[in-house]
Write a protein that holds these residues in place. Structure first.
Motif, PDB file in Angstrom:
ATOM      1  N   SER A 152      46.168 -28.677  68.051  1.00 39.73           N
ATOM      2  CA  SER A 152      45.020 -29.038  68.884  1.00 39.73           C
ATOM      3  C   SER A 152      45.330 -30.247  69.757  1.00 39.73           C
ATOM      4  O   SER A 152      44.743 -30.414  70.820  1.00 39.73           O
ATOM      5  N   SER A 189      55.879 -12.262  69.741  1.00 38.26           N
ATOM      6  CA  SER A 189      55.319 -13.609  69.672  1.00 38.26           C
ATOM      7  C   SER A 189      55.410 -14.132  68.251  1.00 38.26           C
ATOM      8  O   SER A 189      55.201 -13.380  67.301  1.00 38.26           O
ATOM      9  N   PRO A 190      55.684 -15.425  68.082  1.00 39.00           N
ATOM     10  CA  PRO A 190      55.684 -15.977  66.717  1.00 39.00           C
ATOM     11  C   PRO A 190      54.310 -15.864  66.069  1.00 39.00           C
ATOM     12  O   PRO A 190      54.199 -15.946  64.858  1.00 39.00           O
ATOM     13  N   HIS A 201      54.671 -11.507  74.636  1.00 39.16           N
ATOM     14  CA  HIS A 201      53.308 -11.951  74.886  1.00 39.16           C
ATOM     15  C   HIS A 201      53.323 -13.278  75.628  1.00 39.16           C
ATOM     16  O   HIS A 201      53.567 -14.317  75.042  1.00 39.16           O
ATOM     17  N   ASP A 202      53.055 -13.211  76.913  1.00 43.40           N
ATOM     18  CA  ASP A 202      52.923 -14.456  77.670  1.00 43.40           C
ATOM     19  C   ASP A 202      51.563 -14.512  78.369  1.00 43.40           C
ATOM     20  O   ASP A 202      51.433 -15.096  79.440  1.00 43.40           O
ATOM     21  N   ARG A 204      36.681 -15.383  78.413  1.00 36.24           N
ATOM     22  CA  ARG A 204      37.507 -14.420  79.121  1.00 36.24           C
ATOM     23  C   ARG A 204      36.627 -13.253  79.514  1.00 36.24           C
ATOM     24  O   ARG A 204      35.735 -12.868  78.758  1.00 36.24           O
ATOM     25  N   GLY A 218      35.218 -11.938  76.182  1.00 38.80           N
ATOM     26  CA  GLY A 218      35.858 -12.419  74.970  1.00 38.80           C
ATOM     27  C   GLY A 218      35.822 -13.927  74.919  1.00 38.80           C
ATOM     28  O   GLY A 218      35.496 -14.583  75.911  1.00 38.80           O
ATOM     29  N   GLY A 219      36.167 -14.496  73.766  1.00 36.01           N
ATOM     30  CA  GLY A 219      36.262 -15.944  73.654  1.00 36.01           C
ATOM     31  C   GLY A 219      34.985 -16.597  73.195  1.00 36.01           C
ATOM     32  O   GLY A 219      33.907 -15.989  73.242  1.00 36.01           O
ATOM     33  N   SER A 220      35.100 -17.850  72.786  1.00 34.05           N
ATOM     34  CA  SER A 220      34.010 -18.528  72.084  1.00 34.05           C
ATOM     35  C   SER A 220      33.017 -19.206  73.002  1.00 34.05           C
ATOM     36  O   SER A 220      32.174 -19.957  72.530  1.00 34.05           O
ATOM     37  N   SER A 221      33.119 -19.029  74.286  1.00 31.33           N
ATOM     38  CA  SER A 221      32.149 -19.662  75.154  1.00 31.33           C
ATOM     39  C   SER A 221      31.357 -18.588  75.911  1.00 31.33           C
ATOM     40  O   SER A 221      31.377 -17.414  75.550  1.00 31.33           O
TER      41      SER A 221
END
Lengths: 263, 243, 243, 263, 263, 243
Positions: free
Chosen positions: E3, E89-90, E143-144, E216, E233-236
């Protein structure tokens, strides 16, 4: 086994190997005592229990009817499953098959399949529609090393003990008749597993030897002296020379066992 | 119940030749597996069952350990070849339920509070099933726990009774189990007069039920004698197996 | 073996035009994926396979870390569209076994003791399969590990030999794999003369087997040269890909 | 509940029991108030919601067509599934059924099956080929103890509320007709669960009593006064005398409930 | 991304956005370079690889025969599956599909399905019995960022590249004939994804922007300028004004891409 | 769209008697489950849905806790009997996706940064489905969270609009959902004018889409009034339920 114990044990085992000896006093190419008991599970169409030293494997064979694979419509089906049930070792946990039990099942499967041990064409009931399906279930009851050989021997012994129901086809329907026929077999492969420790090959490694071995090779051969399946395992390698040496040992030991088991 | 097929003849003889209050032959061996801390093998009729006990040992995973008592875990499992039609090795709902009731039939025999933070695992493998596997499993599992050296208040022993045609009989075998009217498996600690498993399927009058429970407990007592014998002769038996 | 269909003609030419000791074309690229620590792409005949390596890094989950050595994990996986009939993306038993033997073919090349408590993960994705995917996967995976900067004793390279009709041949393609008599995949570290994977399916005389192993090792040596070349030209290749 | 709380609670509960009393002021053999609501889920062929004190169970019944089991070609099929959905209790977690939900489903199933509650022969459409399949889905919405009795009552109530589509067979094909028929039932079993605490039997244990109880016994009986299913649970035992006492209580309480519910 | 890094990055990204700029020097509504390669996987009936900046997605299409859904007996079947394979992606782990890969598959699926991109009625072989089943397998290789747009474009490109076997029906049996027909398509939807960061909309967010974005929105449109699928999508949140702005951008960018790709 | 069946008659009346901009009846109850920290029940048309919230509480398993914020988890699940054909209780791909978008529709209402290391779990059970379950689930879930005492920036409320025959209508029920041309579910925080869920299926012109979003938001505002009412009358409602 913790790595400290492993290292101490490894040193002991290595020192003995230098003298051609083993912790349990066998020679490098000696098997532990083998005991085979067939027909233990009356409810199964075939069964055999093998004691290889303290390693104990029970194989049950069920014969059911089912569909053939589309690419082999005239042949019955054989599947091998292996369960490392948790009562066999503190290291086995309940749950779906892990990589070890899957590898065990597949190595046993290839030994049987590639040697054409079962005459699968004789398992065909109606081409493309109905065939006998042979379930070979390997049940490891006590793990003291070399599960592959014990399981392979027990599987062949169980198949030799397997009976199929007689049947006739009437008006397109299969009817089970009285009596049984032995499962038709064409070959009796024998798998010999060797561990590489300190660059020497040891036949039939037991539990502690498996803990310290560098790698492992299992070679299945048939009564004609041909090789029909091989599996290398473990985190180390073999030299090409060691591989040829291993095939010779495998053929020798299989011949010995064949004589002993009357296969 | 199948009307046409009689399970008991006019002389009171059952399909396998037994009388109403007669048990099937029971064979018990203790200490049959070298890797388990304790183990036992039972042949009860044609049931062939292995039980193994591991522990008391550290719980794995650790978060399942209890600060004030030992945890007993139990898995009842049937080999794919143990029944008429091949059984998938994945645990069925029946196996999950039986694992639970078997565990709860064994717990009353243990001093759970004496071994906090530890666990005992009992694994039961039914190699061949012939009716009454849960009872035979309990009988063997109790021996395996005893063989592991886990202190017990009493051995647990189990036997069923039930109703076949119109008769209350003891120790139903496969065909009676399937075609009979009722089945009452009972696990029991004879020295403590304690019933640790009780289930029932079928229909019984209260009176028949009482007779069935008593008959099952009588069966338990007979097998209990064999259990104690098996524990005593453990080393002799082990020698035979390994010869 | 299918009797009617001849896999090798009278002149010793195989269905795809090769001679007995001839490899399929092999193309190798290193460093093709930006998120992996190392990666490689192989076209071996019509096999198209990607391999990626991550690490050495902290093990996740942590309890799998080993106090005295690095842990190598490996997943061999086939894309659903890589084979004739769509394959479910859930790992098959075959994929689980191949993941294990591929891991064990790579471990001998690593200095596992030098990186205790860490892990390296190798992921192999078969995008198109044409026989011999396990060998091509090993060839690519070794390059991916090298590309990740993990010190290696030698590259590992793999190639199969086998028996088709009555001839021992190298590098079986799909149809030969299915209709041939035997298949012997071999992984090899040429500089150390060490065989790290050996399997066999089918029937071979000891003599045929010896010839097959030698032929496979010869194949390995040829691909080994391409591997070293690919590592050298990595940056040039990367530029081409991204242009 | 932590073991400390449990011990304090246990002492309270035990002291009350000695006086024949309970924390919620019921007598030892009293049920909590029961409320049944049928037909709540119009989309299902049958449904019922049971409130047993604060314990809330919703059962939905779906009736579909399917194949009979090979050994009962003339009978429809009934299956019971139970979901301990996580909104019912902080101790329930999302995921596949655990041993508790499986036991609950199987105990409810046996109560229905062994009492022959459903006349499964009337669910046969075409022998050996097509039958009605009755799915009984037990949905626990709030867990305040004694899920077995609440689920068993809700299941029978939902079955009593279940309608099957009318149909006719024309040219070998099943055709759905207008209208519905009630699901044919032969019996209405009632399951009574008792907890053993401090060697006394308590009917209908609520959540806190279940936390401290030694063991549990559930007894299903039918309208003829016969016993049709029993399940002992929990880590302790019953004496043979307690078992007989429990069957008497179960028969008594079932008779009470039958009167109250008009079953 | 931890973060702390996120916060520093977020500040940089926000400061640039204020000036209408981005870390990789694109304008706010610019796509990264797109490269499409079709037919890479000869073994599949159709395939396409899309590079969107460094994001790489391979889509393979398999066409098999199967049964139609009961409610659409005259239509073929299309299913989309997405695998976030761990080499991409890791942060991707081996295992069954998680919520991210399921959402990706379902968003791609809706873009294709709701725009009627495939003429599914032409995939019917025998109404109610046999149809073509089109498996669209999305394979994320690197994944970029903005997997949705890359996967959607790759899926349509792969479908455009897909061939179906010719067949005839003889005596009620389907017979495969020589040659192929292109998969019948009616539309070529394009999905445009925007991130909201600091209350501004950014087209085609790359990996780092996705780490710091608030939310998104992905909007699929067809060649008629209509909207056919949306996923927030996403938290907002988005304001209603932002949503209308996003639809305009999506239509603009889709028109651009259509021209560039010649769709 | 089915050509033969008209979903809206000449007078603009829908199959269930509603006008284009008319909502189905909505009933809300708060605090209906005694074991949850917060709960709500919604009947929206024939949808019957329960939502429960647990927390803020310690995350389980612990490693999912976040050092800088609260974690909201959400499970949307349908009862097997909630739909025409029995649904397997195992979560479908649809349920997994809806769980995710419902979670993301609720997060904007929470002060996630104020409760680091904690978690809130929201469980939604659809007992009967009639079209628009995701919207009704959000409406109920927001109430459950509020009932649990978790501070919120605003309630979240959801409603769909869509296109049926050629008309843009609000709040599609089951048949319209299946046979209509487009569906646009919207979740909204009225006080903040913030859209927290937006999806679309079907085909709409940009103009139709704008009208649909506005219609959905108008629907949201009406239900929002009911939500606030339900929170106020919680205790009265609870009494009725338990009487």
């Amino acid at each position: 086994m913790s790595s400290l114990v492993t290292k101490v044990r490894l040193k002991q085992i290595e020192q003995l190997i230098e003298k051609g000896k083993r912790l349990d006093e066998r020679g490098l190419t000696d098997y532990r005592p083998i005991k085979i008991e067939q027909g233990l599970i009356e409810r199964a169409e075939g069964s055999a229990r093998v004691l290889l030293g303290k390693t104990e494997v029970l194989v049950g064979v069920k014969v059911e009817t089912g569909e053939p694979f589309p690419d082999t419509p005239n042949e019955g089906v054989m599947t091998v499953n292996a369960e490392l049930v948790p009562l066999a070792s503190p290291s086995f946990e309940p749950g779906p098959p892990d990589e070890n039990s899957i590898e065990l099942a597949r190595v046993v499967d290839r030994g049987i399949r590639e040697s054409h041990a079962i005459d699968t064409e004789k398992l065909c009931i109606e081409p493309g529609k109905k065939v006998f399906v042979v379930f070979v279930d390997v049940y490891v009851l006590n793990h003291d090393g070399n599960l592959i050989d014990a399981s392979a021997i027990a599987s062949i012994a169980a198949l030799m003990n397997t009976k199929m129901p007689n049947y006739e086809i009437k008006d397109g329907e299969i009817k089970i008749k009285q009596g049984y026929t032995p499962l038709p077999m064409k070959s009796h492969p024998i798998t010999v597993t060797m561990a590489k420790i300190n660059n020497r090959l040891l036949v039939d490694p037991w539990f502690e030897e498996e803990q310290v071995m560098d790698s492992r090779i299992s070679i299945a051969t048939n009564e004609d002296g041909n090789i029909c399946a091989i599996q290398k395992g473990g985190s180390s390698y073999f030299t090409p020379q060691q591989i040829l040496e291993a095939t010779k040992i495998a053929l020798d030991k299989a011949a010995d066992l064949r004589k002993k088991l009357n296969w | 119940m199948n009307e046409k097929e009689k399970l008991i003849d006019k002389k009171g003889v059952r399909l396998d030749g037994r009388k109403a209050d007669e048990l099937r032959p029971v064979k018990l061996q203790v200490g049959v597996l070298s890797n388990a801390d304790g183990s036992a093998y039972i042949e009860h009729g044609k049931n062939k069952i292995l039980a193994a006990a591991f522990g008391p040992r550290e719980m794995h995973p650790k978060h399942l350990a209890q600060p004030d008592r030992m945890v007993l875990r139990c898995r009842y499992h049937m080999a794919p070849f143990s029944v008429q039609e091949r059984k998938s090795p994945a645990p069925s709902r029946r196996e999950v339920e039986l694992s639970k009731v078997i565990k709860e039939s064994l717990e009353p025999a243990l001093f759970l509070e004496l071994y906090p933070r530890t666990g005992v695992d009992v694994f039961v493998e039914v190699l061949q099933a012939d009716g009454g596997t849960r009872c035979a499993s309990i009988t063997a599992a109790a021996l395996a726990i005893a063989d592991a050296g886990v202190p017990m208040k009493d051995l647990v022993v189990a036997c069923a009774a039930g109703k076949v045609d119109d008769t209350v009989v003891v120790d139903l075998f496969d065909a009676e189990d399937k075609l009979g009217t009722a089945d009452v498996p009972v696990a029991y600690m004879p020295n403590l007069n304690a019933v640790t498993l009780l289930q029932m399927d079928g229909i019984l009058t209260p009176d028949e039920f009482e007779r069935a429970v008593n008959m099952a407990m009588d069966g338990c007592k007979k097998i209990y004698a064999l259990q104690k014998e098996a524990l005593k002769t453990k080393y002799m038996v082990v020698k035979e197996v390994e010869e």
